[in-house]
Design a protein around this motif. Structure first.
Motif, PDB file in Angstrom:
ATOM      1  N   ALA A  65       3.760 -13.515  -1.470  1.00 53.47           N
ATOM      2  CA  ALA A  65       2.459 -12.879  -1.609  1.00 53.47           C
ATOM      3  C   ALA A  65       2.649 -11.373  -1.668  1.00 53.47           C
ATOM      4  O   ALA A  65       3.271 -10.783  -0.774  1.00 53.47           O
ATOM      5  CB  ALA A  65       1.558 -13.231  -0.426  1.00 53.47           C
ATOM      6  N   ALA A  66       2.128 -10.749  -2.719  1.00 51.04           N
ATOM      7  CA  ALA A  66       2.097  -9.289  -2.775  1.00 51.04           C
ATOM      8  C   ALA A  66       1.063  -8.817  -1.767  1.00 51.04           C
ATOM      9  O   ALA A  66      -0.052  -9.357  -1.697  1.00 51.04           O
ATOM     10  CB  ALA A  66       1.729  -8.823  -4.177  1.00 51.04           C
ATOM     11  N   THR A  67       1.394  -7.824  -0.973  1.00 48.37           N
ATOM     12  CA  THR A  67       0.515  -7.446   0.128  1.00 48.37           C
ATOM     13  C   THR A  67       0.617  -5.957   0.430  1.00 48.37           C
ATOM     14  O   THR A  67       1.415  -5.235  -0.191  1.00 48.37           O
ATOM     15  CB  THR A  67       0.854  -8.294   1.384  1.00 48.37           C
ATOM     16  OG1 THR A  67      -0.189  -8.172   2.336  1.00 48.37           O
ATOM     17  CG2 THR A  67       2.190  -7.883   2.001  1.00 48.37           C
ATOM     18  N   HIS A  68      -0.187  -5.503   1.385  1.00 43.97           N
ATOM     19  CA  HIS A  68      -0.148  -4.111   1.835  1.00 43.97           C
ATOM     20  C   HIS A  68      -0.156  -4.093   3.356  1.00 43.97           C
ATOM     21  O   HIS A  68      -1.174  -4.447   3.972  1.00 43.97           O
ATOM     22  CB  HIS A  68      -1.367  -3.323   1.323  1.00 43.97           C
ATOM     23  CG  HIS A  68      -1.333  -3.044  -0.143  1.00 43.97           C
ATOM     24  ND1 HIS A  68      -1.758  -3.962  -1.079  1.00 43.97           N
ATOM     25  CD2 HIS A  68      -0.924  -1.956  -0.842  1.00 43.97           C
ATOM     26  CE1 HIS A  68      -1.620  -3.445  -2.288  1.00 43.97           C
ATOM     27  NE2 HIS A  68      -1.113  -2.231  -2.171  1.00 43.97           N
ATOM     28  N   PRO A  69       0.943  -3.692   3.997  1.00 46.05           N
ATOM     29  CA  PRO A  69       0.938  -3.575   5.451  1.00 46.05           C
ATOM     30  C   PRO A  69       0.155  -2.344   5.886  1.00 46.05           C
ATOM     31  O   PRO A  69      -0.030  -1.400   5.106  1.00 46.05           O
ATOM     32  CB  PRO A  69       2.423  -3.424   5.792  1.00 46.05           C
ATOM     33  CG  PRO A  69       2.996  -2.753   4.594  1.00 46.05           C
ATOM     34  CD  PRO A  69       2.238  -3.313   3.410  1.00 46.05           C
ATOM     35  N   VAL A  70      -0.287  -2.340   7.121  1.00 45.18           N
ATOM     36  CA  VAL A  70      -1.048  -1.214   7.656  1.00 45.18           C
ATOM     37  C   VAL A  70      -0.291   0.099   7.465  1.00 45.18           C
ATOM     38  O   VAL A  70      -0.852   1.113   7.040  1.00 45.18           O
ATOM     39  CB  VAL A  70      -1.365  -1.439   9.148  1.00 45.18           C
ATOM     40  CG1 VAL A  70      -1.976  -0.189   9.769  1.00 45.18           C
ATOM     41  CG2 VAL A  70      -2.300  -2.629   9.326  1.00 45.18           C
ATOM     42  N   SER A  71       1.006   0.082   7.746  1.00 49.00           N
ATOM     43  CA  SER A  71       1.792   1.312   7.651  1.00 49.00           C
ATOM     44  C   SER A  71       2.073   1.721   6.210  1.00 49.00           C
ATOM     45  O   SER A  71       2.500   2.851   5.957  1.00 49.00           O
ATOM     46  CB  SER A  71       3.126   1.143   8.383  1.00 49.00           C
ATOM     47  OG  SER A  71       3.943   0.182   7.726  1.00 49.00           O
ATOM     48  N   GLY A  72       1.840   0.811   5.263  1.00 45.85           N
ATOM     49  CA  GLY A  72       2.174   1.101   3.876  1.00 45.85           C
ATOM     50  C   GLY A  72       0.991   1.435   2.995  1.00 45.85           C
ATOM     51  O   GLY A  72       1.156   1.681   1.801  1.00 45.85           O
TER      52      GLY A  72
END
Length: 259
Positions: free
Chosen positions: A162-169
């Motif tokens: 899954a392509a995603t976005h972490p909080v830090s990123g």
């Protein structure tokens, strides 16, 4: 003469909801794998081949080396122009949509399938969430001969991400999206299994995003927001994050997608 496929880099089938998702969320990885002579392709769940966004998608895929558009032809949850007379993706019979995607998986026979994350990719678009659900089911069904038998011989991808976005990123994307009234749905950093620096493919990725000229012209779309940034700021957003979804331990180098 066509260069031989590189067995070091696995083949990728990316499954995303809308034209431009492929470039924004995995354009760097698709360009990276194409440059390494791995096979890549993209399935887009909404919009039709005769719609205004289909030529833009074709141009973006040509830039990324990801073949011709594979459009499921469902309507966008928020834009009836996508496929007039067709059901919205979020309203389509689930088994029907899964079967259409199974046919593409069995036809392309990828090592890896990439799709949206479970929260719907930063803004929680319902088409993103539905595409995630359909892809999860289709990857499993594609391996089972008694499911969708008319969709071709069974094929089991080795991995799904899954392509995603972490909080830090999320970085500068947070202010940019919140500035046009959009919410942010990032995932915990611990959810990310693979982070890839796509700096060598920044220019290719941006050319692919820019191919979606209709979105570039829109004030609240992410391509339009990025287009209004200074080039140096835009190029700082060049890391792609993924979560490996299939069960079992993560194998291989955590800076690369592995099959």
């Amino acid at each position: 003469m066509t260069a031989p496929e590189n067995p070091v880099y696995p083949s990728i089938l990316a499954v995303f909801a809308h034209p431009d998702d492929e470039s924004l969320l995995a354009g760097g990885v698709l360009a990276q794998h194409h440059a390494a002579r791995a096979r890549t392709a993209v399935v887009t769940a909404t919009w039709t081949p005769d719609s205004r966004r289909a030529p833009e998608l074709a141009n973006a895929l040509a830039v990324l080396g990801a073949g011709k558009p594979r459009l499921l032809g469902y309507n966008d949850a928020r834009n009836p122009e996508a496929a007039p007379g067709r059901p919205r993706l979020v309203d389509a019979p689930l088994d029907e949509a899964v079967g259409h995607l199974v046919a593409h998986i069995r036809d392309f026979r990828p090592d890896i399938v990439i799709t949206h994350d479970a929260v719907g990719q930063l803004t929680g678009h319902p088409d993103h969430v539905r595409t995630h659900q359909i892809t999860l089911l289709a990857v499993e069904a594609a391996a089972l001969a008694h499911l969708h038998p008319d969709a071709g011989p069974p094929w089991q991808p080795s991995a799904m991400y899954a392509a995603t976005h972490p909080v830090s990123g999320v970085g500068p994307l947070r202010a940019l999206l919140e500035g046009v009234g959009k919410r942010i749905l990032a995932v915990p950093d611990s959810y990310v299994t693979t982070t890839i620096d796509v700096t060598p493919y920044t220019e290719v990725k941006w050319r692919a995003i820019s191919s979606h000229a209709g979105e570039i012209a829109r004030e609240r779309s992410l391509p339009g927001i990025l287009a209004r940034l200074p080039e140096a700021d835009r190029h700082r957003i060049q890391t792609e994050h993924f979560t490996r979804l299939n069960t079992g331990p993560v194998r291989g180098d955590p800076t690369q997608l592995t099959a």
